[in-house]
Design an enzyme around this catalytic site. Structure first.
Site, mmCIF file in Angstrom:
data_model
loop_
_atom_site.group_PDB
_atom_site.id
_atom_site.type_symbol
_atom_site.label_atom_id
_atom_site.label_comp_id
_atom_site.label_asym_id
_atom_site.label_seq_id
_atom_site.Cartn_x
_atom_site.Cartn_y
_atom_site.Cartn_z
ATOM 1 N N GLU A 275 0.884 -1.170 0.000
ATOM 2 C CA GLU A 275 0.000 0.000 0.000
ATOM 3 C C GLU A 275 0.912 1.207 0.000
ATOM 4 O O GLU A 275 1.501 1.554 1.030
ATOM 5 C CB GLU A 275 -0.937 -0.035 1.208
ATOM 6 C CG GLU A 275 -2.108 0.910 1.095
ATOM 7 C CD GLU A 275 -1.851 2.227 1.798
ATOM 8 O OE1 GLU A 275 -1.520 3.216 1.088
ATOM 9 O OE2 GLU A 275 -1.969 2.273 3.027
ATOM 10 N N CYS A 309 -1.881 8.814 3.275
ATOM 11 C CA CYS A 309 -1.699 8.427 1.874
ATOM 12 C C CYS A 309 -2.928 8.731 1.039
ATOM 13 O O CYS A 309 -2.823 8.896 -0.182
ATOM 14 C CB CYS A 309 -1.342 6.950 1.777
ATOM 15 S SG CYS A 309 -2.532 5.863 2.578
#
Length: 507
Positions: A275, A309
């Protein structure tokens, strides 16, 4: 636009500062094979509070040998954990969830101390992290196989799911508790064991989580936590990626580091769950409910002070609503962005996590201003509070030659870009190698479906600024990662499919 600029320049930040309070669940040793241990060389490093640089505690500065010992403990534990029933694993995960729920405030205090995020946000992170423990406790009993209709009358085709083995879990500093539970609960539900290497900036939440896992009855060796300073992180990471014991590498962090780990994994053809970084567009079309878009813009941008993020990175605002949106955003920043020590009530914006991050954010803003962008608010350090407090910043007149236009900011900086059409919004949004999250605000249902299909991102939120939940698969496309976390897919990432053919059933 000049009235907006003047409004920003007259802004006065509210400042709240406090010290570190004593924390329950604070551990100062690593956790390997069910024991609290020191580094083999007895070295330690300090964990500090980014709000004031005060030392919280020291933890072991472990090396490659320590990582190898942890992997061997996880490998030994896997031989028995893999054979526990799904019901047993679910029960243990449920106990871990209950203990984390009961200790939510104590966990949040640790997160605030080591990461700097406001206590209210830290409590939100703990609730979010706990949701994965609860979800995967339920999911453990639903990792089903298949019986496939056989092409032969005397044979049966079976497909089962088996745990991949030992998983190396490498987690970031921005969500030091939730990123652990999201990965570890999933792999445990699948029957795997793990070694966790938390960020050197925020190892304490990982250790606290391990303590509660131990209390919940997680067998020794199933969870191991190796702490290491930045100096030794590369050597430890190499072992966790290349050792033959490791079957899968689960990493959340920057795209740059993710590529390095992916290369290491390739040497052993290991499974990866990555990720990585994002560059999320936040698109506002003319039909949008502007107040709703602005409220969600605050969440999407300033959650954890922009250090996420999936934080909105490029605000693509249609020319018909551009001035109203910028004016409303400026007003909300003035009112709601309150900097200070995260333990003080009312604080909404803590410090950036470390000096490196602070310098990066500052340099990107300086680059934009030097090339013609205007900061309607912020644009500098709040040095009267601390050396890592950067003012919430709103930039206009942003152009393609600026870093903030093209790169993930990972800080409290808004870049507003005026667009004239749906096509332009899609072109700018997709003009990046990142493809994690995206946000679209429109009341036009046809436009919502049309643009969602064309946005090259793993996740699209329509008329909402918070999209992450334990029930849904979280992840990106392009250089934003491989695999998914959350949902049933999050546990399936840690399984291998086995095809079994049973023949001669007619005899």
């Amino acid at each position: 636009m000049m009235d907006l600029l003047r409004a920003g320049l007259t802004h006065k930040y509210k400042v709240l500062v406090t010290g570190i309070r004593k924390m329950h669940l604070l551990k100062c040793q690593a956790y390997v094979d069910g024991r609290w241990v020191s580094a083999s060389n007895q070295s330690v490093f300090a964990v500090t509070n980014p709000a004031n640089d005060a030392e919280i505690t020291k933890v072991p500065d472990m090396e490659a040998k320590d990582a190898k010992d942890a992997l061997e403990a996880a490998s030994k534990a896997f031989e028995t954990w893999r054979n526990t029933t799904a019901k047993e694993r679910a029960s243990i995960l449920r106990k871990w969830f209950q203990l984390c729920q009961e200790n939510s405030v104590n966990l949040a205090e640790i997160v605030t101390a080591e990461s700097g995020k406001p206590l209210a946000e830290a409590k939100g992170e703990i609730a979010y992290g706990n949701s994965f423990l609860e979800w995967f406790a339920d999911t453990a009993r639903h990792l089903n196989g298949e019986i496939i209709p056989s092409p032969w009358p005397n044979k049966q085709v079976l497909v089962t799911r088996e745990p991949v083995g030992v998983v190396s879990v490498i987690t970031p500093w921005n969500f030091p508790f939730a990123m652990i539970t999201r990965k570890v609960a999933a792999l445990m539900a699948a029957g795997c064991t793990c070694v966790i290497k938390p960020s050197e900036d925020t190892p304490l939440a990982a250790l606290a989580a391990a303590e509660l896992a131990d209390q919940a009855g997680v067998p020794k060796g199933v969870i191991n936590v190796v702490t290491t300073s930045r100096k030794n992180a590369s050597a430890v990471g190499k072992v966790l990626c290349e050792d033959d014991i490791v079957s899968c590498i689960s990493f959340t962090g920057s795209t740059h580091v993710g590529k390095i780990l992916y290369g290491m994994a390739a040497k052993g053809v290991k499974r990866v769950s990555l990720e990585l970084g994002g560059n999320a567009p936040f698109i506002v079309m003319p039909s949008a409910d502007l107040n709703n878009a602005l409220d969600h813009a605050m969440n999407a941008k300033f959650r954890n002070n922009g250090q996420a993020c999936i934080a909105a990175n490029r605000f693509l605002i249609h020319e018909e609503v551009y001035n109203d949106f910028v004016r409303g955003f400026l007003e909300r920043i003035n009112k709601k962005c309150i900097m200070g020590d995260g333990t003080k009530e009312g604080v909404t914006c803590g410090p950036l996590v470390n000096d490196m991050q602070a310098k990066k954010v500052s340099s990107m803003v300086d680059d934009a201003i030097s090339k013609g962008a205007k900061a309607l608010i912020g644009g500098k350090f709040a040095s009267d509070i601390g050396n890592k407090f950067y003012e919430s910043t709103l930039l206009v007149d942003v152009s393609p030659d600026m870093q903030v236009y093209n790169e993930e900011i990972f800080g409290p900086v808004v870049s507003c870009i005026k667009i004239t059409s749906e096509e332009e919004a899609l072109k700018i949004s997709n003009s990046t190698r990142s493809g994690l999250a995206s946000y679209l605000f429109t009341k036009d249902l046809s436009q919502a479906f049309r643009m969602s299909q064309k946005l090259k991102f793993g996740m699209v939120a329509i008329n909402d600024g918070i999209l992450s939940t334990s029930e849904a698969p979280f992840g990106g496309v392009k250089e934003s990662g491989i695999g998914r976390e959350g949902g049933k897919h999050g546990a399936e990432e840690y399984t291998d499919l086995k095809y079994t053919l049973i023949s001669e059933l007619d005899k």
